[in-house]
Design a protein around this motif. Sequence first.
Motif, mmCIF file in Angstrom:
data_model
loop_
_atom_site.group_PDB
_atom_site.id
_atom_site.type_symbol
_atom_site.label_atom_id
_atom_site.label_comp_id
_atom_site.label_asym_id
_atom_site.label_seq_id
_atom_site.Cartn_x
_atom_site.Cartn_y
_atom_site.Cartn_z
ATOM 1 N N GLN A 119 -80.976 23.742 24.932
ATOM 2 C CA GLN A 119 -82.727 23.959 25.431
ATOM 3 C C GLN A 119 -82.995 22.611 25.840
ATOM 4 O O GLN A 119 -83.969 22.664 27.347
ATOM 5 C CB GLN A 119 -83.499 24.121 24.134
ATOM 6 N N ALA A 120 -83.107 21.114 25.389
ATOM 7 C CA ALA A 120 -83.923 20.281 25.486
ATOM 8 C C ALA A 120 -82.574 19.893 27.645
ATOM 9 O O ALA A 120 -83.317 19.391 28.724
ATOM 10 C CB ALA A 120 -83.237 18.678 24.760
ATOM 11 N N ALA A 121 -81.450 20.126 27.424
ATOM 12 C CA ALA A 121 -80.774 19.632 28.563
ATOM 13 C C ALA A 121 -80.913 21.016 29.891
ATOM 14 O O ALA A 121 -81.345 20.087 30.904
ATOM 15 C CB ALA A 121 -79.426 20.095 28.323
ATOM 16 N N LEU A 122 -81.214 22.147 29.284
ATOM 17 C CA LEU A 122 -82.022 22.805 30.124
ATOM 18 C C LEU A 122 -83.125 22.989 30.568
ATOM 19 O O LEU A 122 -83.208 22.384 31.882
ATOM 20 C CB LEU A 122 -81.585 24.177 29.425
ATOM 21 N N LYS A 123 -84.305 22.425 29.912
ATOM 22 C CA LYS A 123 -85.108 21.591 30.583
ATOM 23 C C LYS A 123 -85.448 20.682 31.250
ATOM 24 O O LYS A 123 -86.372 20.576 33.059
ATOM 25 C CB LYS A 123 -86.430 21.190 29.592
ATOM 26 N N GLU A 124 -84.488 20.080 31.549
ATOM 27 C CA GLU A 124 -84.288 18.524 31.906
ATOM 28 C C GLU A 124 -83.284 18.707 33.636
ATOM 29 O O GLU A 124 -83.871 18.594 34.758
ATOM 30 C CB GLU A 124 -83.565 17.731 31.734
ATOM 31 N N ALA A 125 -82.295 19.612 33.285
ATOM 32 C CA ALA A 125 -81.813 20.453 34.739
ATOM 33 C C ALA A 125 -82.844 20.743 34.888
ATOM 34 O O ALA A 125 -82.670 20.802 36.428
ATOM 35 C CB ALA A 125 -80.431 20.664 33.908
ATOM 36 N N GLN A 126 -83.571 21.775 34.750
ATOM 37 C CA GLN A 126 -85.122 22.533 35.141
ATOM 38 C C GLN A 126 -85.680 21.643 36.253
ATOM 39 O O GLN A 126 -86.357 21.652 37.534
ATOM 40 C CB GLN A 126 -85.566 22.953 34.967
ATOM 41 N N VAL A 127 -85.698 20.692 36.297
ATOM 42 C CA VAL A 127 -86.755 19.228 36.348
ATOM 43 C C VAL A 127 -86.197 18.867 37.910
ATOM 44 O O VAL A 127 -86.911 18.442 38.804
ATOM 45 C CB VAL A 127 -87.273 17.845 35.209
#
Length: 88
Positions: free
Chosen positions: A26-34
């Motif tokens: 989830q944390a990696a996904l948020k960062e990827a979206q940013v």
Amino acid sequence: MPPDVLRTLHCAADLTGATLSQFLVQAALKEAQVVIEHEKRLHLSPRDAERLLDLLEHPPLPNSALAAAQNRYETPKRDADSAFDWPA
């Protein structure tokens, strides 16, 4: 991974009710979206931004290649419009 980092990640995952793997994804996904959103943006210098706005307000006349392409695009379109009588 240093033990203190692992403890912090486990603590955060526990607080959110997720497994460590779920939390990390989830944390990696948020960062990827940013990152993706940031890279989609057009970054212009003030000079380039001014030039772009000027071109939008005062577009140049089309050159011969663009005029020919526009004519090729519009000709089949006109033929297609005349082949069927669309209701108003």
